[in-house]
Design a protein around this motif. Structure first.
Motif, short mmCIF file in Angstrom:
data_model
loop_
_atom_site.label_atom_id
_atom_site.label_comp_id
_atom_site.label_asym_id
_atom_site.label_seq_id
_atom_site.Cartn_x
_atom_site.Cartn_y
_atom_site.Cartn_z
N GLY A 73 0.27 -1.27 -0.19
CA GLY A 73 0.05 0.12 -0.22
C GLY A 73 0.63 1.01 -0.04
N ASP A 74 2.50 1.12 0.22
CA ASP A 74 2.71 2.44 0.20
C ASP A 74 3.35 2.83 -0.65
N GLU A 75 3.56 3.68 -1.13
CA GLU A 75 4.14 4.34 -1.99
C GLU A 75 5.59 4.13 -3.34
N ILE A 76 5.99 4.27 -4.27
CA ILE A 76 6.95 3.83 -4.98
C ILE A 76 7.91 4.45 -3.75
N PRO A 77 9.54 4.20 -3.74
CA PRO A 77 9.83 4.80 -3.26
C PRO A 77 10.08 5.90 -4.22
N ASP A 78 11.03 7.46 -4.43
CA ASP A 78 11.28 8.62 -4.83
C ASP A 78 13.01 8.19 -5.13
N LEU A 79 13.04 7.35 -5.63
CA LEU A 79 15.03 7.08 -5.56
C LEU A 79 15.34 6.83 -7.45
N THR A 80 16.10 7.71 -8.08
CA THR A 80 16.59 8.16 -9.08
C THR A 80 18.29 6.66 -8.85
N LEU A 81 18.52 5.27 -9.84
CA LEU A 81 19.09 4.56 -10.18
C LEU A 81 19.09 4.28 -11.69
N GLN A 82 21.04 4.30 -11.25
CA GLN A 82 21.41 3.85 -13.30
C GLN A 82 20.84 2.29 -13.20
N ASN A 83 20.79 1.88 -14.83
CA ASN A 83 20.68 0.95 -15.12
C ASN A 83 22.12 0.62 -15.34
N GLN A 84 22.04 -0.83 -16.49
CA GLN A 84 23.32 -1.29 -17.11
C GLN A 84 23.71 -0.34 -17.99
N ASP A 85 23.19 0.87 -18.54
CA ASP A 85 24.05 1.30 -19.60
C ASP A 85 24.16 2.26 -18.49
N GLY A 86 23.99 2.92 -17.87
CA GLY A 86 24.56 4.35 -16.25
C GLY A 86 24.15 5.23 -16.81
N GLY A 87 22.58 4.88 -17.59
CA GLY A 87 21.72 5.68 -17.69
C GLY A 87 20.69 6.33 -16.47
N GLU A 88 19.90 7.24 -16.23
CA GLU A 88 19.41 7.02 -14.70
C GLU A 88 17.67 6.75 -14.53
N ILE A 89 17.44 6.53 -14.07
CA ILE A 89 16.30 5.74 -13.90
C ILE A 89 15.33 6.26 -12.85
N THR A 118 22.30 -9.17 -0.39
CA THR A 118 20.75 -9.18 -0.92
C THR A 118 20.07 -10.61 -1.43
N ILE A 119 19.32 -10.15 -0.28
CA ILE A 119 17.98 -11.11 -0.52
C ILE A 119 16.77 -11.55 -1.17
N ARG A 120 17.17 -12.98 -2.21
CA ARG A 120 16.69 -13.13 -3.31
C ARG A 120 14.80 -12.12 -3.21
N SER A 121 14.15 -12.14 -4.07
CA SER A 121 12.80 -11.08 -3.77
C SER A 121 12.36 -10.90 -4.47
N HIS A 122 11.06 -10.64 -5.22
CA HIS A 122 10.73 -10.22 -5.90
C HIS A 122 8.96 -9.15 -5.16
N TRP A 123 8.99 -8.28 -6.44
CA TRP A 123 8.15 -6.66 -5.75
C TRP A 123 7.00 -6.16 -6.75
N ILE A 124 5.58 -6.22 -6.43
CA ILE A 124 4.97 -6.43 -7.45
C ILE A 124 4.13 -4.89 -7.65
N PHE A 125 4.77 -3.50 -8.12
CA PHE A 125 3.94 -2.59 -7.77
C PHE A 125 2.90 -2.08 -8.72
N VAL A 126 1.77 -1.58 -8.47
CA VAL A 126 0.44 -1.32 -9.48
C VAL A 126 0.34 -0.49 -8.84
N ASP A 127 -0.22 0.78 -10.07
CA ASP A 127 -0.46 2.36 -10.13
C ASP A 127 0.41 3.02 -9.14
N GLY A 128 1.90 2.58 -8.94
CA GLY A 128 2.50 3.07 -7.84
C GLY A 128 2.52 3.11 -6.64
N LYS A 129 1.96 2.08 -6.37
CA LYS A 129 2.17 1.43 -4.65
C LYS A 129 2.41 0.19 -4.56
#
Length: 231
Positions: free
Chosen positions: A84-100, A191-202
Motif C-alpha cells: 500500500g506504500d508509494e514507490i520510493p522516490d529514488l533514481t538509480l542507474q541502469n546497465q548502461d549508466g542511464g538514470e532511472i 541481498t535476499i532474493r526477492s520480487h515485488w509488484i507495484f500497481v499504480d505506483g503503490k
C-alpha cells in the motif's frame, strides 16, 4: 540638717529622673536609639538582592545550546515499505549508466515487477534472470520488468549481454531500494532474493527470500491475475 537633705531630695524628684519616666516611653526610646539611622535602607537593599537572586531564569537562559541534530545509524536506515506504500522516490542507474527514476516508471507503467538477485552472473541469479527472460513475452503485455542488484553498470551490462536479457537491470550499490523493500541480507552487506509488484505506483505484492524458480513462476502468476482484475 535633716530638713536640708529632705528638701534636696524633693527638689530632685520634681525635676524628674529616668527611673520616674513611664515604661512605655522608655521602651519607645530604646527602640529608636537601638537602630542605626540608615538601618532600614540597608535591610531593604539586602532583601532586594535576595529577591533578584530568587527570580527564575528566563527561557533563553535555560535553553540548551542550539545544535544541528545528528542522525543515528538506525535513523538513517531506509524505512521498510509495506503493501500500500508509494514507490520510493529514488533514481538509480541502469546497465548502461542511464538514470532511472522510479516515480517516472510508475507514471509510465501501471504494473511494475522488480526482482532482486544477490550477484550478477552467478548460478542462482542466472536461473532467475533467464526465467523472467523466457516468460518476458507474456509479462511485457501487462507489466514493466526490471532486475535489481548491488552490481555496478559494467557487471549488469555484461550479465544482460551474455544472457540476452530483454529487460533493464537496476544498480543499487548502496542498497537504498533493496533496503526500503526489506531485502537486506545483513545490515552490512548482501541481498535476499526477492520480487515485488507495484500497481499504480503503490506496492501491491512483496515476496522476500524466494527461490529462483518460485520468483519467476509466482511473479508471472501474480502479474496475469492483476491484469485480469484491472481490465
Amino acid at each position: 540638717m535633716s530638713e536640708l537633705r529632705r528638701s534636696a531630695r524633693v527638689a530632685s524628684n520634681k525635676r524628674g529622673s529616668p527611673a520616674d519616666e513611664p515604661a512605655s516611653h522608655q521602651t519607645k526610646k530604646s527602640k529608636t536609639t537601638s537602630v542605626a539611622p540608615d538601618g532600614e535602607k540597608k535591610v531593604d537593599k539586602i532583601a532586594e538582592a535576595k529577591m533578584e537572586d530568587a527570580e527564575p531564569e528566563t527561557k533563553e537562559e535555560n535553553a540548551e545550546p542550539k545544535m544541528k541534530p545528528r542522525s543515528s545509524p538506525s535513523e538513517s536506515k531506509s524505512k521498510e515499505l509495506i503493501e500500500g506504500d508509494e514507490i520510493p522516490d529514488l533514481t538509480l542507474q541502469n546497465q548502461d549508466g542511464g538514470e532511472i527514476s522510479l516515480k517516472k516508471l510508475a507514471e509510465e507503467n501501471r504494473i511494475i515487477i522488480i526482482f532482486a538477485y544477490p550477484k550478477a552472473s552467478t548460478p542462482g541469479c542466472t536461473r532467475q534472470a533467464c526465467g523472467f527472460r523466457d516468460n518476458y513475452e507474456d509479462l511485457k503485455e501487462h507489466a514493466a520488468v526490471f532486475g535489481l542488484s548491488t552490481d555496478n553498470p559494467k557487471s549488469q551490462k555484461n550479465f544482460q549481454t551474455k544472457q540476452k536479457l530483454p529487460f533493464g537491470l537496476l544498480c543499487d550499490p548502496k542498497r537504498l531500494l533493496i533496503g526500503s523493500l526489506g531485502a537486506k541480507k545483513t545490515p552490512q552487506a548482501g541481498t535476499i532474493r526477492s520480487h515485488w509488484i507495484f500497481v499504480d505506483g503503490k506496492l501491491k505484492s512483496k515476496n522476500i527470500k524466494v527461490s529462483p524458480e518460485f520468483s519467476v513462476e509466482e511473479g508471472k502468476k501474480q502479474i496475469l491475475e492483476l491484469a485480469k482484475e484491472l481490465e
